[in-house]
Design a protein around this motif. Structure first.
Motif, PDB file in Angstrom:
ATOM      1  N   UNK A 193      14.213   5.450   4.876  1.00  0.00           N
ATOM      2  CA  UNK A 193      14.415   4.913   3.533  1.00  0.00           C
ATOM      3  C   UNK A 193      14.625   3.399   3.574  1.00  0.00           C
ATOM      4  N   UNK A 194      15.307   2.921   4.627  1.00  0.00           N
ATOM      5  CA  UNK A 194      15.592   1.486   4.718  1.00  0.00           C
ATOM      6  C   UNK A 194      14.310   0.682   4.827  1.00  0.00           C
ATOM      7  N   UNK A 195      13.453   1.034   5.775  1.00  0.00           N
ATOM      8  CA  UNK A 195      12.225   0.274   5.987  1.00  0.00           C
ATOM      9  C   UNK A 195      11.270   0.376   4.807  1.00  0.00           C
ATOM     10  N   UNK A 205       7.859  -9.574   7.977  1.00  0.00           N
ATOM     11  CA  UNK A 205       6.688  -8.798   8.396  1.00  0.00           C
ATOM     12  C   UNK A 205       6.387  -7.683   7.403  1.00  0.00           C
ATOM     13  N   UNK A 206       7.441  -7.078   6.808  1.00  0.00           N
ATOM     14  CA  UNK A 206       7.215  -6.075   5.767  1.00  0.00           C
ATOM     15  C   UNK A 206       6.500  -6.690   4.569  1.00  0.00           C
ATOM     16  N   UNK A 207       6.799  -7.952   4.285  1.00  0.00           N
ATOM     17  CA  UNK A 207       6.148  -8.631   3.174  1.00  0.00           C
ATOM     18  C   UNK A 207       4.710  -9.003   3.464  1.00  0.00           C
ATOM     19  N   UNK A 208       4.310  -8.984   4.748  1.00  0.00           N
ATOM     20  CA  UNK A 208       2.972  -9.438   5.128  1.00  0.00           C
ATOM     21  C   UNK A 208       2.010  -8.304   5.450  1.00  0.00           C
ATOM     22  N   UNK A 250       4.189  -1.197   6.253  1.00  0.00           N
ATOM     23  CA  UNK A 250       5.437  -0.824   6.921  1.00  0.00           C
ATOM     24  C   UNK A 250       5.171  -0.020   8.188  1.00  0.00           C
ATOM     25  N   UNK A 251       4.168   0.870   8.161  1.00  0.00           N
ATOM     26  CA  UNK A 251       3.867   1.685   9.340  1.00  0.00           C
ATOM     27  C   UNK A 251       3.396   0.811  10.495  1.00  0.00           C
ATOM     28  N   UNK A 276       7.023   8.507   7.542  1.00  0.00           N
ATOM     29  CA  UNK A 276       7.563   8.387   6.191  1.00  0.00           C
ATOM     30  C   UNK A 276       6.881   7.249   5.436  1.00  0.00           C
ATOM     31  N   UNK A 277       6.656   6.116   6.125  1.00  0.00           N
ATOM     32  CA  UNK A 277       5.999   4.974   5.492  1.00  0.00           C
ATOM     33  C   UNK A 277       4.564   5.319   5.101  1.00  0.00           C
TER      34      UNK A 277
END
Length: 299
Positions: free
Chosen positions: A2-4, A80-83, A86-87, A259-260
């Motif tokens: 859930x966090x990522x 990095x999540x913004x770029x 997530x997986x 999950x991602x």
């Protein structure tokens, strides 16, 4: 998981990615919730940071390094999540053993690297490389952010060992987590104001109230998830040895990636799947090799 995934969703909810702002929210929630849990609710004995005069300047320097690499590590992870997807970020972060081995070789003179440990890095390198080439969202900047986060988190392990050595008996991991996040807030506030202040101000002034409230709730949810995830990490590490914790982390990495993929509906190609599988298998082999190494030393 859930966090990522909520980190990615929170950043995607804004017209401009604000990773430092998200990191500040995460650290703030961890500092406040951790303090309330220990000092108000009494869920655990609260331990204040000892003064420099009590533990010496070396402990203070180690704590400063720990705070810096910990905060920077999460800021780079959020960047990095913004770029990228997530997986993909979690696949690259499965390569953390590579930077751990390199840093241990450079800074820990007594750390011995066996051939099984070194060979276990090959599938990790191959998996991250294949996943990088096959990932549609991959970018050099996103990859650099994720690799930088790996360096920071590997450095965190070394810094945490030094802090534990200097503050033996005065500080436990759970309290140290709260203090590091509190100090991280002090580092992040000027960074956010200087680097993301204008963009954040535009969001506040231009977003409709309903959308602004929705984004604030998403950031708050992510902050709570960040606190629970990382606090549980410290509590579990106190109950099990480091290698068992490493195996748990391998399983958690699998859960994060799956999950991602389901949360965002990312398409997984044959090469994506091959890269992810190789990186995760290498992480598992690395932990097994370290376990065998530890048993050999104990014998």
């Amino acid at each position: 998981a859930f966090t990522n995934s909520s980190s990615k969703q929170a950043l995607a909810a804004l017209p401009t990615s604000l990773p430092l702002t998200l990191t500040l929210v995460q650290h703030s929630f961890a500092a406040v919730l951790g303090t309330v849990a220990y000092r108000v609710l009494g869920l655990r004995a609260y331990r204040p940071l000892p003064a420099t005069a009590e533990v010496g300047p070396s402990a203070t320097r180690s704590l400063a390094v720990l705070c810096l690499v910990y905060t920077l590590g999460f800021a780079l992870t959020n960047a990095s999540f913004g770029a990228v997807n997530a997986s993909f970020v979690d696949t690259v972060k499965a390569g953390e053993p590579i930077t751990t081995v390199l840093l241990a070789f450079v800074f820990l003179a007594n750390e011995r690297m066996t051939w099984p440990v070194l060979l276990s890095l090959l599938p990790i390198v191959g998996g991250v490389a294949i996943s990088s080439m096959a990932e549609a969202s991959a970018s050099a900047l996103g990859l650099a952010y994720a690799l930088g986060a790996n360096v920071c988190f590997s450095s965190r392990s070394i810094a945490a060992k030094l802090v534990g050595k200097h503050m033996a008996g005065r500080m436990d991991g759970a309290n140290l987590f709260v203090h590091v996040n509190r100090l991280g807030v002090l580092v992040l506030i000027p960074a956010v104001l200087a680097l993301e202040g204008p963009a954040l101000r535009d969001v506040v002034h231009t977003f409709p109230r309903e959308r602004l409230v929705a984004v604030a709730r998403l950031f708050a949810f992510n902050g709570v998830m960040y606190y629970l995830n990382n606090q549980m990490n410290f509590l579990v590490l106190e109950k099990v040895d480091t290698l068992t914790h490493g195996i748990i982390n391998c399983g958690r990495r699998v859960a994060n990636i799956l999950f991602a993929i389901m949360w965002f509906g990312n398409k997984v190609t044959f090469f994506n799947g091959t890269g992810i599988s190789l990186a995760l298998a290498g992480g598992f082999l690395y932990v097994r090799a370290k376990m065998a190494d530890a048993k050999a030393k104990a014998a």
